[in-house]
Design an enzyme around this catalytic site. Structure first.
Site, PDB file in Angstrom:
ATOM      1  N   ASP A   1      -7.920 -21.555  63.791  1.00 53.33           N
ATOM      2  CA  ASP A   1      -7.893 -22.191  65.049  1.00 53.33           C
ATOM      3  C   ASP A   1      -6.124 -22.537  65.372  1.00 53.33           C
ATOM      4  O   ASP A   1      -5.695 -22.334  66.336  1.00 53.33           O
ATOM      5  CB  ASP A   1      -8.571 -23.604  64.987  1.00 53.33           C
ATOM      6  CG  ASP A   1     -10.001 -23.646  64.900  1.00 53.33           C
ATOM      7  OD1 ASP A   1     -10.932 -23.814  65.886  1.00 53.33           O
ATOM      8  OD2 ASP A   1     -10.610 -23.098  63.898  1.00 53.33           O
TER       9      ASP A   1
ATOM     10  N   GLU B   1      -6.867 -26.060  73.165  1.00 46.83           N
ATOM     11  CA  GLU B   1      -7.866 -27.027  72.417  1.00 46.83           C
ATOM     12  C   GLU B   1      -7.260 -28.232  71.436  1.00 46.83           C
ATOM     13  O   GLU B   1      -7.472 -29.071  71.226  1.00 46.83           O
ATOM     14  CB  GLU B   1      -8.920 -26.468  72.108  1.00 46.83           C
ATOM     15  CG  GLU B   1      -9.876 -27.452  71.556  1.00 46.83           C
ATOM     16  CD  GLU B   1     -11.409 -26.725  71.067  1.00 46.83           C
ATOM     17  OE1 GLU B   1     -11.430 -25.630  71.061  1.00 46.83           O
ATOM     18  OE2 GLU B   1     -12.204 -27.652  70.566  1.00 46.83           O
TER      19      GLU B   1
ATOM     20  N   ASP C   1      -8.793 -21.445  74.341  1.00 44.88           N
ATOM     21  CA  ASP C   1      -9.624 -22.136  73.323  1.00 44.88           C
ATOM     22  C   ASP C   1      -9.146 -20.957  72.098  1.00 44.88           C
ATOM     23  O   ASP C   1      -9.626 -19.714  72.186  1.00 44.88           O
ATOM     24  CB  ASP C   1     -11.015 -22.045  73.596  1.00 44.88           C
ATOM     25  CG  ASP C   1     -11.633 -22.610  72.570  1.00 44.88           C
ATOM     26  OD1 ASP C   1     -11.363 -22.876  71.516  1.00 44.88           O
ATOM     27  OD2 ASP C   1     -12.839 -23.070  72.785  1.00 44.88           O
TER      28      ASP C   1
ATOM     29  N   ILE D   1     -10.037 -20.604  68.836  1.00 43.18           N
ATOM     30  CA  ILE D   1     -11.519 -20.180  68.481  1.00 43.18           C
ATOM     31  C   ILE D   1     -12.516 -20.948  69.124  1.00 43.18           C
ATOM     32  O   ILE D   1     -12.584 -22.163  68.946  1.00 43.18           O
ATOM     33  CB  ILE D   1     -11.582 -20.388  67.021  1.00 43.18           C
ATOM     34  CG1 ILE D   1     -10.355 -19.394  66.023  1.00 43.18           C
ATOM     35  CG2 ILE D   1     -12.913 -20.036  66.299  1.00 43.18           C
ATOM     36  CD1 ILE D   1     -10.889 -19.418  64.584  1.00 43.18           C
ATOM     37  N   ASP D   2     -13.336 -20.325  70.034  1.00 42.59           N
ATOM     38  CA  ASP D   2     -14.380 -20.882  70.716  1.00 42.59           C
ATOM     39  C   ASP D   2     -15.415 -20.544  69.665  1.00 42.59           C
ATOM     40  O   ASP D   2     -15.610 -19.525  69.316  1.00 42.59           O
ATOM     41  CB  ASP D   2     -14.453 -20.351  71.908  1.00 42.59           C
ATOM     42  CG  ASP D   2     -15.657 -20.883  73.017  1.00 42.59           C
ATOM     43  OD1 ASP D   2     -16.131 -22.085  72.640  1.00 42.59           O
ATOM     44  OD2 ASP D   2     -16.268 -20.011  73.517  1.00 42.59           O
TER      45      ASP D   2
ATOM     46  N   THR E   1     -16.174 -22.611  66.675  1.00 38.53           N
ATOM     47  CA  THR E   1     -15.742 -22.907  65.442  1.00 38.53           C
ATOM     48  C   THR E   1     -16.750 -22.854  64.329  1.00 38.53           C
ATOM     49  O   THR E   1     -16.782 -22.311  63.436  1.00 38.53           O
ATOM     50  CB  THR E   1     -14.890 -24.106  65.301  1.00 38.53           C
ATOM     51  OG1 THR E   1     -13.916 -23.856  66.443  1.00 38.53           O
ATOM     52  CG2 THR E   1     -14.122 -24.064  63.970  1.00 38.53           C
TER      53      THR E   1
ATOM     54  N   ASP F   1     -13.513 -23.676  77.332  1.00 36.75           N
ATOM     55  CA  ASP F   1     -14.829 -23.354  76.933  1.00 36.75           C
ATOM     56  C   ASP F   1     -15.346 -22.459  77.973  1.00 36.75           C
ATOM     57  O   ASP F   1     -16.316 -21.853  77.554  1.00 36.75           O
ATOM     58  CB  ASP F   1     -15.888 -24.371  76.766  1.00 36.75           C
ATOM     59  CG  ASP F   1     -15.625 -25.095  75.557  1.00 36.75           C
ATOM     60  OD1 ASP F   1     -15.123 -24.396  74.415  1.00 36.75           O
ATOM     61  OD2 ASP F   1     -15.974 -26.030  75.183  1.00 36.75           O
TER      62      ASP F   1
HETATM   63  P1  AMP Z   1     -21.300 -23.065  71.919  1.00 33.48           P
HETATM   64  O1  AMP Z   1     -20.874 -22.047  70.992  1.00 33.48           O
HETATM   65  O2  AMP Z   1     -21.730 -22.230  73.194  1.00 33.48           O
HETATM   66  O3  AMP Z   1     -22.038 -23.852  71.595  1.00 33.48           O
HETATM   67  O4  AMP Z   1     -20.040 -23.722  72.391  1.00 33.48           O
HETATM   68  C1  AMP Z   1     -19.175 -24.395  71.579  1.00 33.48           C
HETATM   69  C2  AMP Z   1     -18.323 -25.330  72.511  1.00 33.48           C
HETATM   70  O5  AMP Z   1     -19.459 -26.378  72.708  1.00 33.48           O
HETATM   71  C3  AMP Z   1     -17.388 -26.395  71.695  1.00 33.48           C
HETATM   72  O6  AMP Z   1     -16.134 -25.488  71.830  1.00 33.48           O
HETATM   73  C4  AMP Z   1     -17.450 -27.583  72.225  1.00 33.48           C
HETATM   74  O7  AMP Z   1     -16.350 -27.556  72.985  1.00 33.48           O
HETATM   75  C5  AMP Z   1     -18.849 -27.376  73.106  1.00 33.48           C
HETATM   76  N1  AMP Z   1     -19.595 -28.737  73.012  1.00 33.48           N
HETATM   77  C6  AMP Z   1     -19.505 -29.604  72.269  1.00 33.48           C
HETATM   78  N2  AMP Z   1     -20.217 -30.895  72.276  1.00 33.48           N
HETATM   79  C7  AMP Z   1     -20.943 -30.590  73.308  1.00 33.48           C
HETATM   80  C8  AMP Z   1     -22.087 -30.912  74.159  1.00 33.48           C
HETATM   81  N3  AMP Z   1     -22.502 -32.219  73.692  1.00 33.48           N
HETATM   82  N4  AMP Z   1     -22.314 -30.537  75.103  1.00 33.48           N
HETATM   83  C9  AMP Z   1     -21.910 -29.108  75.342  1.00 33.48           C
HETATM   84  N5  AMP Z   1     -21.017 -28.604  74.921  1.00 33.48           N
HETATM   85  C10 AMP Z   1     -20.506 -29.183  73.728  1.00 33.48           C
HETATM   86 MG    MG Z   2     -14.677 -23.991  72.401  1.00 30.36          MG
END
Ligand code: AMP
Ligand code: MG
Length: 333
Positions: free
Chosen positions: A54, A77, A130, A132-133, A135, A278
């Site tokens: 990251d 981020e 981001d 690393i989106d 992680t 994101d």
């Molecule tokens: P995903 O892989 O689609 O679940 O997305 C990952 C992203 O979800 C991370 O980069 C976080 O910024 C975000 N995230 C963290 N907590 C939450 C939450 N409670 N609701 C929605 N997104 C979140």
């Molecule tokens: Mg992310």
């Protein structure tokens, strides 16, 4: 009539920086995650995981943007504060070593400075990153993305999304998505040896198709999987959902592999607001592939308000034709 900007230089710089960062991430994943057999993650203040990849990815991309567009703020981020304390010296050393593969002049202090460039503020024109989106997907050996978007006047104008572990139809993994507003969306095969030729992508058309699918997060705490399933059904999607980490979900809809991406507020965190990094790159890719992205109330996403989409709740990203039906189903319950 004035022509809209083409953002040709921005696109070229973003593509080169994002693919270099994706390469760095893959090196870290191969050497540390896969070889070590266990995730090597640090914890941030909010207890979310962060890795040397990251930080390395953010350092490389901020370095490239700062050189090409020194006036542009970057809202990233990661924060170098999480790497500055003396007990994090071994990690800083590792990040520096990985970054040196791509930027031989890198020193620990230069790396910290580059990461700090990502502390910029949202303005009329800014980048959001981001590094690393997903992680958690990166650490699990699943999907993740490197995501960079340029926002002008509160609207995304350019998005670059590298998904090193993503493939469709049995090809070898590695896809990059690029879109500039008004210019369409492209997908390019990518591997550590470079980029393949771009292919124009398009969302699936039609309203009712038995093969339509919904894509959602792997992490149950990042959405509401029960309600997501019910809304997809109500919109006429009857196939099982595809679960995927990161903005790779936007790539799946843009390339026609899924018709809908739902991210409804988790009942555990109803007041959560989505982060701009994101979604920025993914939104541009879907819109330019002919799809539509709003929040759960059907409102356009507003990227002008800071690092969170404070005027929006959740995400509905669709092929366009399903959109109104999904918003209507959400209003019904
Ligand atoms: P995903 O892989 O689609 O679940 O997305 C990952 C992203 O979800 C991370 O980069 C976080 O910024 C975000 N995230 C963290 N907590 C939450 C939450 N409670 N609701 C929605 N997104 C979140
Ligand atoms: Mg992310």
């Amino acid at each position: 009539m004035t022509q809209p900007p083409t953002y040709a230089q921005e696109k070229a710089v973003a593509l080169e920086a994002v693919t270099a960062a994706a390469h760095l991430c893959q090196q870290v994943r191969q050497e540390q995650v896969e070889a070590a057999g266990k995730p090597q993650a640090l914890e941030k203040e909010d207890r979310s995981p962060v890795t040397v990849a990251d930080f390395g990815s953010q350092a490389l991309i901020c370095r490239a943007l700062a050189a090409a567009f020194p006036q542009d703020p970057i809202v990233g981020e990661e924060d170098a504060a999480d790497l500055r304390s003396s007990d994090r010296a071994p990690q800083l050393e590792q990040v520096t070593r990985y970054v040196q593969t791509f930027a031989p002049e890198a020193s620990p202090s230069a790396v910290l400075d580059w990461i700090d460039r990502g502390n910029g503020a949202v303005g009329d024109r800014y980048w959001t990153l981001d590094p690393i989106d997903g992680t958690k997907g990166f650490l699990r050996g699943d999907q993740y993305a490197v995501a960079l978007a340029l926002v002008v006047g509160g609207k995304v104008q350019l998005g670059v999304l590298a998904c090193p572990a993503l493939s469709f139809g049995g090809n070898s993994p590695g896809l990059v998505f690029v879109a500039v507003r008004g210019q369409g969306a492209q997908m390019l095969p990518w591997s550590a040896t470079g980029l393949g030729s771009p292919q124009r992508i398009q969302v699936v058309t039609g309203v009712d198709a038995p093969e339509f699918r919904m894509v959602e997060s792997v992490e149950s705490g990042h959405g509401d999987q029960g309600r997501q399933g019910r809304i997809a059904q109500a919109a006429g999607i009857h196939q099982p959902s595809i679960r995927m980490d990161s903005q790779a979900k936007y790539g799946a809809v843009a390339a026609g592999q899924a018709a809908l991406y739902l991210r409804l507020p988790s009942p555990k965190t109803p007041d959560y607001r989505e982060k701009i990094w994101d979604h920025g790159a993914g939104v541009m890719v879907i819109e330019e592939a002919g799809g539509r992205v709003t929040d759960i109330h059907g409102r356009e996403l507003d990227f002008s308000l800071g690092s969170k989409l404070i005027n929006n709740q959740g995400i509905v990203a669709s092929n366009g034709t399903l959109h109104d039906r999904v918003i209507a189903a959400l209003q019904e319950g």
